[in-house]
Design an enzyme around this catalytic site. Structure first.
Site, PDB file in Angstrom:
ATOM      1  N   HIS A   1      -8.884  -3.059  -4.254  1.00  0.00           N
ATOM      2  CA  HIS A   1      -8.253  -3.058  -2.934  1.00  0.00           C
ATOM      3  C   HIS A   1      -8.561  -1.752  -2.215  1.00  0.00           C
ATOM      4  CE1 HIS A   1      -5.394  -4.131   0.186  1.00  0.00           C
ATOM      5  NE2 HIS A   1      -4.868  -2.921   0.086  1.00  0.00           N
ATOM      6  N   SER A   2      -9.062  -1.858  -0.987  1.00  0.00           N
ATOM      7  CA  SER A   2      -9.344  -0.709  -0.127  1.00  0.00           C
ATOM      8  C   SER A   2     -10.339   0.230  -0.818  1.00  0.00           C
ATOM      9  CB  SER A   2      -8.030  -0.014   0.236  1.00  0.00           C
ATOM     10  OG  SER A   2      -8.184   0.824   1.350  1.00  0.00           O
ATOM     11  N   LEU A   3      -9.959   1.472  -1.129  1.00  0.00           N
ATOM     12  CA  LEU A   3     -10.865   2.350  -1.871  1.00  0.00           C
ATOM     13  C   LEU A   3     -11.310   1.675  -3.164  1.00  0.00           C
ATOM     14  CD1 LEU A   3     -12.239   5.031  -2.709  1.00  0.00           C
ATOM     15  CD2 LEU A   3      -9.997   5.785  -3.573  1.00  0.00           C
TER      16      LEU A   3
ATOM     17  N   SER B   1     -10.539  -6.769  -1.661  1.00  0.00           N
ATOM     18  CA  SER B   1      -9.345  -6.846  -0.825  1.00  0.00           C
ATOM     19  C   SER B   1      -9.232  -5.645   0.110  1.00  0.00           C
ATOM     20  CB  SER B   1      -8.110  -6.918  -1.729  1.00  0.00           C
ATOM     21  OG  SER B   1      -6.916  -6.944  -0.987  1.00  0.00           O
TER      22      SER B   1
END
Length: 248
Positions: free
Chosen positions: A95-97, A123
């Site tokens: 997710h993200s990073l 994500s």
């Protein structure tokens, strides 16, 4: 040998399984840690082992130096992963990073001719080749705080606690440095499916940016949206996990 037991600080396994049929590796977002995924196994079949990446400088690794350069991150992380990707099939969720990290780790594994994920679950992050809009990792603490407030994943009382923020802001800045300096290595598309997710109210990534991940697979591509913002699954991961299970 039971490889679910690992001394590596890089990987946290809250509920080890002696002979899993699949390992789900989870890569946390900026300013987060392995505890974000602590409850995931309760929503998964007993044959799936959840292995969570824990970056230095937080939670169980709070005394270790933070990492801000990809060349300092990848070799160490891949070395920690190697014993756990040999025996059993596995998938990545990021997710993200964490999405950027799991994608680049998958690229590195392929280049080293090591086992690669059976599926990439991505994500809350724009595709690697999409240029970043308005990087903030070198801006003031106030700008960083505003950015994190937009994530809507942390209570306001915590954000207003000066002592906590003195501990927290260096972690956020280091993670955003990694996040915002990631450069797509231009590797060819994967042969495994890519499944993408976002919160419908996420201001960090829009549907078009998420759809650009389709360029990175020769197999199937799926895009799913959920109610909520950037951290849409933080409080209630069940619906997201149920969707992931449809692809396993």
């Amino acid at each position: 040998m039971n490889t679910t037991i690992t001394p590596s600080p890089w990987i946290k396994i809250f509920q080890p399984i002696s002979q899993p049929t699949l390992r789900l590796f989870c890569f946390h977002p900026s300013a987060s840690g392995a505890s974000l995924f602590r409850l995931w196994e309760k929503y998964l079949p007993s044959n799936i082992e959840v292995c969570v990446i824990q970056l230095p400088g937080r939670e169980t690794r709070i005394k270790e130096p933070l990492i801000t350069k990809w060349e300092a991150l990848l070799p160490r992380l891949i070395q920690a992963l190697k014993p756990l990707i040999i025996e059993y099939p596995f998938v990545f969720f990021g997710h993200s990073l964490g999405a950027a990290i799991c994608f680049e780790v998958a690229c590195q594994l392929r280049m080293e001719k090591l086992p690669t994920p059976k599926c990439l679950f991505i994500s809350g992050r724009y595709a690697p080749h999409v240029p970043i809009d308005n990087p903030v990792h070198q801006k003031s603490d106030q700008v960083l705080m505003s950015k994190f407030r937009d994530y809507a994943g942390t209570p306001e009382a915590v954000l207003q606690n000066r002592d906590l923020m003195e501990l927290f802001l260096p972690i956020l800045r280091a993670d955003l440095t990694l996040h915002e300096t990631y450069i797509d290595s231009g590797e060819p598309p994967f042969e495994c499916p890519i499944v993408t997710f976002r919160g419908k109210n996420d201001g960090e990534v829009n549907q078009e940016e998420l759809f650009e991940w389709s360029q990175h697979t020769l197999a199937s591509f799926d895009l799913h949206e959920f109610p909520g913002g950037h951290m849409f699954f933080q409080k209630e991961p069940k619906t997201l996990i149920e969707t992931i299970l449809k692809f396993l």
